[in-house]
Enzyme design. Structure first.
Site, PDB file in Angstrom:
ATOM      1  N   ILE A 171       4.985  -0.956 -15.069  1.00 39.86           N
ATOM      2  CA  ILE A 171       3.653  -0.817 -15.655  1.00 39.86           C
ATOM      3  C   ILE A 171       2.800   0.022 -14.715  1.00 39.86           C
ATOM      4  CG2 ILE A 171       1.512  -2.047 -16.160  1.00 39.86           C
ATOM      5  CD1 ILE A 171       3.392  -2.340 -18.387  1.00 39.86           C
ATOM      6  N   ASP A 231      -1.492  -1.009   6.061  1.00 47.09           N
ATOM      7  CA  ASP A 231      -1.742  -0.552   7.427  1.00 47.09           C
ATOM      8  C   ASP A 231      -3.197  -0.215   7.703  1.00 47.09           C
ATOM      9  OD1 ASP A 231      -1.818   1.785   5.837  1.00 47.09           O
ATOM     10  OD2 ASP A 231      -1.376   3.013   7.584  1.00 47.09           O
ATOM     11  N   SER A 263     -10.694  15.531 -10.591  1.00 42.81           N
ATOM     12  CA  SER A 263      -9.771  14.614 -11.263  1.00 42.81           C
ATOM     13  C   SER A 263      -9.761  14.816 -12.768  1.00 42.81           C
ATOM     14  CB  SER A 263     -10.169  13.169 -10.939  1.00 42.81           C
ATOM     15  OG  SER A 263     -11.505  12.920 -11.344  1.00 42.81           O
ATOM     16  N   ASP A 287       0.855  -1.180   0.000  1.00 40.61           N
ATOM     17  CA  ASP A 287       0.000   0.000   0.000  1.00 40.61           C
ATOM     18  C   ASP A 287       0.896   1.237   0.000  1.00 40.61           C
ATOM     19  OD1 ASP A 287      -2.333   1.559   0.227  1.00 40.61           O
ATOM     20  OD2 ASP A 287      -2.109   1.634   2.398  1.00 40.61           O
ATOM     21  N   THR A 292      -0.229   4.955   1.185  1.00 43.65           N
ATOM     22  CA  THR A 292      -0.456   5.883   2.288  1.00 43.65           C
ATOM     23  C   THR A 292      -0.376   5.155   3.621  1.00 43.65           C
ATOM     24  OG1 THR A 292      -1.926   7.140   0.837  1.00 43.65           O
ATOM     25  CG2 THR A 292      -2.030   7.607   3.192  1.00 43.65           C
ATOM     26  N   LYS A 330      -7.248  -4.876  -5.372  1.00 42.48           N
ATOM     27  CA  LYS A 330      -5.932  -5.219  -4.832  1.00 42.48           C
ATOM     28  C   LYS A 330      -5.841  -6.718  -4.576  1.00 42.48           C
ATOM     29  CE  LYS A 330      -5.161  -0.819  -2.385  1.00 42.48           C
ATOM     30  NZ  LYS A 330      -4.868  -0.210  -1.068  1.00 42.48           N
TER      31      LYS A 330
END
EC number: 7.6.2.1
Length: 1460
Positions: A1016, A1097, A695, A498, A500, A1058
């Site tokens: 990638i 985390d 965005s 991860d 952050t 993920k």
């Protein structure tokens, strides 16, 4: 089924399916690269055999639905209906179940009370060894068959299995206890006070108490927790687990959201609530949530009760980025989107309080839908090899039993039938066969698994107590939650991290700025951290005019005369220059930082406030102070800021440090306090409009009215969107293209230089290069260095260690004219007067260069500096501005107001209107913001990469941020090839195939036939497109591609995505690892597939941690969810290097040797008794006495395998950290593979034959009569040799790290064996026994010298053979001949190596031994560790980069390198 499939594809809309049926949450349905091979020819669609489908259906019907009660739920007819009614007495009913909605209690533990034992029992019996012992133990309980007892196998098996189940239960109980802590958190809920009241009673109260004493509505604040309102409602504090769907809850600032809820009220100026979603999707920017317009009256209890709102929302699903629903109030229906819903896992920020209504609870919340809620127990990778060994031993045992039984048949035919005394006592063949099977069943020792549990508990305690992985700041040690997979830490090949909270601290710091083509380093925060007084107070920009925003400054004016006195000396003498800056880029630590900082910039602004450069610099700093949405607030007498983005917070704080402090900001105006010299002034700017960042826009704009009345537009954003909007966009584009070509050329040069470097066996740069001559190796010496201190390309030193940067000595000077502008003192200020030149120090002379006013030069330098910032891992922003006339602004304002009030395509029209006013712009400058990494992250990633671990970063943050962090964390190297996959570009399959072709061309053109470092970049939207049914071929190509890529950056990924990637790589990398034939025919150095490790985390990482072979949690800012669920927990990412490279390799090597040693001792011990059967007619008579045989594994050979498996260190920790390439020992199964196992078994067989033959010849009557020719004397002799030799070999000869514990274990075990002899001689009763034990050791064979001669002779022969083998091997290893195969048998090889002639010796002395660091045997490194100079060098290398004084460490290392 058709409707269900549609629901699955669209991610869950109204009436969608339950998440158990969605592909994102069920790992059983995750498509992998392995499953892609089973497809229908010509169609590309996967197919399954009918038998497999039937088995899966019965499994789901019986096991999942009937036993575990996990039934798939049908979709609701019209979504989930939730009326707003806090007076409700009964819970709402879920129409899909017919029962109330699920509770808000969550469970991260793996088991419940009712399914724990069945699951664990099934899991334990699926282990091949346990199943084998069960099959042996059941027949053994039949009376009359076993010769070793009826319960000697089944009882230990039951004890071991129950012990393992109890240990697993304890681990899961700890997870359950932590779940209770979270479920017990408190929350304020609006519920009825006291007992039950009818609806009619509540309605009457509402009509009678519409107003308070003052005539106003009963506000929410007037009804405190525990106090009853006039409506019979009160805020009651309940636990999270007691929340129900439909409850109205109240949250304060910084509270965590306990369930998915619709926003009813937000206490803020604009009615917006700001939430932090870091724990949900990893994004650091705050998101604004707004109250639906139909619910604006819910700011009081009466408003909530009278609204009569009814919500219809989608069924629970894992999609974080879309929400479908509607709300109906007074007959008016409005849509509900993700903008009005707050999910569990978020935190309220910058908002005093919010009110919401719960719509999803517990396991139906978004965050739990993205978690792997039913993870299976993880097995160690070594168990697969151990199972294959068990199968091989089963075959061996079958052959042994068949051979001995056949021997009995021959003996019976040739001797037994002719023996008169055996005529009436025949033995059935079935008893002979079963007796042999039971007698030799311990060839597969049950003690292996019992002892292994003890070993792993001890290894866990050592890992938990490692002081090097203790974080003093948080008082957090490393913790092992799952000790069954400790050896997996030594075989990791893929690392999924991860961003952050795992890699970063989530703290943004303004680090660099670029103004007029000059770059300045900002270190004021570092000065403040160090306690320096120079930065404690901003000195300000010097004397300012009343209108600094216009870029016009003046030194006149009585009111500003007090700002004219600079605080620094005006002497023309050049100021002393710093030797180095305090700050160093983690991504490019070799990069030279400018000597001039923003402190020097303020000094220049005070000296020359009227210069053209000063005007531009002041204008840029003022733009930083204005272009944001931060709100100042006073805390403890100091001004702090509420910011929606940490980037904005860094900019505002940097402006404060530079003298522009925001002291007040409302929706209408912003007030600045501008410091200058020893005073300050305040200026107020009226805020006209703010066009927010999105965005899509990638920029933010603010329009203000200056104190003089002029309208000023300020824009900040990404360079890709600001550049086309510049006033001189054509010139800027031309300069950007020229820069891009230049950078591409430099990139090609860098790749070519890297291709010429030495490479290890997996394509990486070695940590060090070893040169040694075979002639010198026989003397135990290494070739002395012949080069200078700095490592050079010709690799002429004995040891060569890279500096902190991977390519420091090959780094191209990317900034030949951009970075050096900041400290180029050779240029003069031709336009300055003599007085001004005298007043300005020479270090600022370059700021008088006329080229600073040339747009082409400024563009070229600024763009190069932006690229420089990015490669250092800084987040870059461009600032631009323009002034507007009143008419232009009024005309645009009308269009913008129409867009804001539009009911159709409102957001698109707002963005279109904003685009109209945001051009043409003038460039102000650029900023570089550092997203601070945790200490040691970059160095740790560099080490792990050199350990042949591929590092992936999976984050929910945006693409640009993820790439910047990848640069600063060294996931991307300066010479890396970055490929971006984006479904918006179209033809995903074409993009993937193009990348594959490029990689193939690179591999063919490189001298080393190895492509460069490749990365990638892919986002969650593209991943979702790959999962579409029509994208099967593209998905197959993608999974082929990512297995060949060094690193992958996945941004905007949901937690389920993920887990999907981790699961796909896990299956694809190990797809060929289950074939026994493949394992037997594959060379030992080829790994069946690397293991995966995930580290995170937050709660959004739980699914990823569960999907990987190994999950590591960090006790980070996002809470302890990951740390308590993961297999291992550490406080900082930097501890991962020691966890893997040291403990992982140690535990793998220890466990592998433990398995080999256990099988070796059993083979060695039981072979003499098999050979003895010929002397007793193959009747199954045991050579060993029963009590000794029973205690063999427990008392006499347990410590010799347990102690080394706990405390052995084949290499020092410093060596393993300094040379990460040694980690491939576990990746390539160097500790336990087919060849190594057979070599140990052949050695055991040879040693067993030697022992038996020597004992039989010396004390079996061949050399003459002995005092005791009985069975016990001979068997006790062989037993004694076995016990002493097993302990001597395993504890003394084979153990490298000999401690007092090891020596003590040897003394205790061997001494205990002789005490056991005394014990047996005394406790046995006299009589006629097959084993004459009574007083035998003292009166019969004990005093016989022949018995002791046989004992000492056998031990001496075995020791001599072992030492001779080890001596020859070590010399060949050090000489570099061990890897030559059969070439070392040639006479020419030996002659040239050890008896060199003058010419040949010179040749050997100059020839570098071929092979990479990771391919050298452990013995070679053990020899090098004995040299003090080498040991010091390795110790220095192991801590390089983790101390604060990096330069001193490098110097110390270079001195140590010269000594080597």
């Amino acid at each position: 089924m058709k409707g269900r499939d549609n629901g699955r594809n669209d991610g869950g809309g109204l009436g969608g399916v339950d998440v158990d049926e969605t592909r994102l949450c069920s790992l059983e349905k995750i498509p992998t690269a392995v499953s892609l091979s089973a497809q229908t020819p010509g169609t590309g669609t996967p197919t399954k055999p009918a038998f497999t489908t039937t088995v899966q259906q019965w499994y789901r019907l019986i096991i999942v639905e009937f036993i575990f009660r996990r039934k798939s739920l049908p979709p609701s007819k019209d979504g989930r209906h939730v009326p707003l009614g806090p007076h409700r007495d009964e819970p709402l009913i879920d129409e899909r179940r017919g029962y109330p909605y699920v509770s808000n209690s969550i469970r991260t533990s793996r088991y419940t009370i009712y399914d724990f034992f069945p699951k664990q029992l099934f899991f334990q019996l699926t282990r091949l060894a346990n199943f084998y012992f069960l099959c042996v133990g059941i027949p053994q309980t039949i009376p009359g068959i076993s010769t070793t007892g009826n319960f000697t196998t089944i009882l230990p098996l039951m004890f071991f299995v129950l012990l393992t189940i109890a240990k697993e239960g304890y681990d899961d109980w700890r997870r359950h206890r932590l779940d209770k802590v979270e479920n017990a958190k408190s929350i304020a809920v609006l519920r009825r006070a006291g007992g039950s009241r009818s609806v009619r009673d509540w309605r009457s109260r509402l009509g009678a108490t519409l107003t308070t004493k003052s005539g106003g509505a009963v506000t929410l604040e007037e009804c405190e927790a525990g106090q009853e309102s006039h409506l019979g409602l009160q805020w009651r504090t309940v636990q999270w687990k007691d929340l129900l769907v439909g409850d109205v809850i109240k949250l304060a600032r910084d509270d965590d959201v306990p369930a998915d809820m619709v926003l009813l009220h937000a206490e803020s100026d604009e009615g917006l609530a700001y939430v932090e979603t870091m724990a949900l999707d990893g994004e650091t920017n705050l998101k604004s949530k707004q109250v639906p317009t139909a619910l604006r009256g819910c700011d009081s209890i009466e408003g909530i009760c009278r609204s009569g709102a009814e919500f219809v929302v989608e069924d629970p699903n894992p999609d974080l980025y879309r929400f479908d629903g509607r709300v109906t109030v007074d007959g008016e229906t409005l849509p509900l989107t993700v903008n009005e819903v707050v999910y569990r896992g978020c935190a309220i920020r910058n908002t005093a309080s919010v009110i919401g209504m719960v719509i999803n609870t517990g396991e139906e919340t978004k965050i739990r839908r993205n978690a792997n809620r039913h993870p299976s127990a993880k097995k160690p990778a070594l168990e697969r090899m151990a199972n294959m060994i068990v199968l091989a031993l089963v075959v061996y045992l079958t052959a042994l039993v068949a051979g001995l039984s056949g021997g009995y048949a021959l003996w019976q035919r040739t001797y037994e039938r002719a023996a008169w005394y055996l005529t009436d006592v025949p033995v059935p063949y079935s008893h002979i066969i079963m007796g042999y099977a039971i007698q030799f069943n311990n060839v597969i020792p049950l003690a292996l698994y019992v002892s292994l549990e003890i070993v792993k508990i001890c290894q866990m305690l050592l890992l938990n107590s490692d002081i090097e992985m203790y974080d003093e700041a948080s008082d957090t040690p490393a913790r092992c939650n799952t000790n069954t997979i400790l050896e997996n830490l030594g075989q990791v090949g893929y690392l999924f991290s991860d961003k952050t909270g795992t890699l970063t601290e989530n703290v943004m710091k303004f680090r660099k700025l670029s103004v007029a083509g000059t770059a300045w380093l900002h270190e004021m925060d570092l000065d403040q951290t160090d306690g320096s007084d120079t930065a404690s107070k901003p000195t300000g920009p010097g004397a300012l005019s009343l209108n600094p925003e216009h870029g016009v400054a003046s030194t006149g004016g009585a009111g500003l005369s007090k700002f004219l006195s600079p605080t620094t000396s005006t002497d023309n003498t050049s100021a002393p220059r710093r030797s180095s800056s305090q700050w160093r880029s983690t991504g490019r630590p070799d990069h030279v930082q400018p000597d001039l900082t923003t402190q020097d910039l303020l000094e220049y602004l005070q000296l020359r406030p009227a210069s053209p450069f000063s005007r531009r610099a002041i204008q840029y700093i003022l733009g930083m102070a204005l272009c944001h949405t931060c709100l100042p607030e006073v805390k403890d007498g100091k001004i702090d800021f509420q910011a929606a983005s940490p980037d904005e917070l860094a900019l505002v704080r940097a402006a404060q440090e530079l003298g522009f402090l925001v002291i007040q900001r409302t929706t209408q105006a912003v007030t600045l306090r501008i410091s200058a010299g020893d005073g300050h002034t305040e200026r107020t700017y009226q805020i006209l409009d703010v066009i927010d960042f999105s965005s899509k826009r990638k920029r933010m704009t603010i329009i203000v009215r200056c104190p003089d009345g002029r309208i000023w537009l300020l824009t900040k954003g990404a360079d890709s969107v600001i550049l086309p909007r510049l006033r001189m966009a054509d010139l800027a584009t031309q300069k950007a293209q020229e820069l891009r070509k230049s950078l591409e050329f430099e990139h090609q040069l860098l790749r070519k230089s890297e291709a010429c470097e030495p490479r290890n066996s997996f394509g990486g740069r070695p940590s060090l290069t070893i040169r040694r001559s075979l002639a010198l190796a026989q003397q135990g010496a290494l070739a002395p260095p012949t080069g200078s201190k700095r490592p050079n390309v010709d690799r002429s030193q004995s040891f060569e260690v890279g500096r902190l940067a991977p390519v420091s000595h090959l780094r191209p000077r990317l900034l030949n004219n951009a970075r050096t502008v900041s400290f180029d003192v050779s240029r003069g200020g031709g336009n300055s007067s003599a007085a001004e030149s005298h007043a300005v120090p020479s270090k600022f002379a370059f700021l008088e260069d006329p080229s600073l006013s040339d747009d082409a030069t400024v563009f070229s330098r600024c763009f190069r500096q932006i690229d420089d910032f990015a490669t250092e891992g800084l987040r870059t922003l461009l600032f631009a501005h323009r002034f507007l006339s009143e008419q232009e602004y009024n005309n645009w304002k009308k269009l913008y107001r129409d867009a804001e009030t539009s009911l159709v395509d409102r957001q698109d029209r707002i963005e279109a209107a904003g685009d109209m006013i945001e051009q043409p712009l003038d460039l102000m400058g650029a900023s570089g913001i550092e997203d601070q990494l945790q200490p040691g992250v970059a160095e740790t990633i560099d080490r792990l990469r050199r350990a042949n671990i591929k590092i992936w970063m999976l984050t929910g943050d945006k693409r640009e941020t993820a790439i910047n962090i990848a640069h600063s964390a060294r996931i991307c190297r300066p010479g890396s090839d970055l490929f971006v996959l984006d479904t918006a570009k179209g033809d995903l399959e074409g993009q993937i195939l193009t990348i594959l072709d490029d990689l193939q061309v690179q591999a063919e053109t490189n001298a080393s036939n190895i492509p460069g470092h490749t990365v990638i970049v892919i986002d969650g939207h593209t991943l979702a497109a790959l999962e579409e049914p029509l994208a099967t071929s593209a998905k197959s190509a993608f999974y082929r591609l990512i297995l060949t890529i060094d690193s992958v950056i996945c941004c905007r990924a949901s937690p389920a995505q993920k887990a999907l990637l981790v699961h796909a790589v896990r299956n694809a990398s190990s797809s060929s690892s289950f074939s026994l034939l493949h394992r037997l025919t594959t060379p030992w150095w080829s790994s069946p597939g690397p293991l995966t490790l995930a580290i995170g985390d937050g709660a959004n990482d739980l699914a990823m941690l569960s999907a990987a072979h190994v999950g590591v949690g960090i006790s980070g800012r996002e809470g302890l969810q990951a740390a308590r669920v993961a297999d291992y927990a550490v406080a900082q990412f930097r501890f991962l290097s020691r966890l893997l490279l040291v403990h992982g390799r140690w535990n793998y090597a220890r466990t592998a040797r433990f398995v080999l040693a256990t099988f070796w001792k059993e083979m060695f011990f039981y072979l003499p008794t098999a050979l003895y059967q010929r002397a007793v007619g193959y009747t199954g008579t045991s050579l060993y006495e029963a009590w000794s045989l029973t205690a063999f594994n427990t008392l006499f050979t347990s410590l010799c395998v347990i102690v080394p498996a706990v405390w052995e260190q084949d290499l020092k920790a410093e060596t393993l950290l300094a040379v990460p390439e040694l980690y491939v020992f576990g990746q390539r199964e160097g500790g336990l593979h087919v060849g190594r196992y057979f070599s140990w078994m052949v050695a055991a067989a040879c040693e067993g034959v030697v022992v038996w033959c020597l004992c039989w010849v010396v004390y079996g009557g061949w050399l003459g009569p002995v005092r005791d020719g009985g069975l016990f004397a001979l068997g006790d002799l062989v037993f004694s040799v076995n016990v002493v030799w097993i302990n001597m070999k395993l504890l003394i000869l084979d153990t490298h790290h000999k401690t007092d514990i090891v020596i003590g274990s040897f003394v205790i075990t061997v001494g205990g064996w002789w005490l056991w002899q005394v014990f047996l001689a005394g406790v046995y009763a006299p009589g006629v026994w097959p084993y004459a034990v009574k007083q035998g050791f003292f009166s019969s064979f004990g005093p016989d010298p022949a018995w002791w001669v046989a004992l000492i002779g056998a031990l001496g022969l075995l020791t001599s053979l072992e030492l001779a083998y080890k001596s020859v091997k070590r010399n060949l290893v050090v000489a570099g001949l061990w890897k030559l195969g059969w070439k070392w048998l040639r006479r020419s090889t030996w002659k040239t190596a050890f008896w060199p002639t003058s010419g040949a010796g010179a040749v050997w002395a100059e020839e570098e031994t071929k092979g990479s660091l990771e391919e050298w045997d452990v013995e070679f490194w053990q020899v090098m560790e004995q040299d003090p100079a080498i040991r010091d060098t390795l110790r220095t290398m192991s801590r390089l980069g983790y101390e604060g004084d990096g330069e001193v460490e490098v110097d110390e290392f270079e001195e140590g390198n010269d000594r080597v």
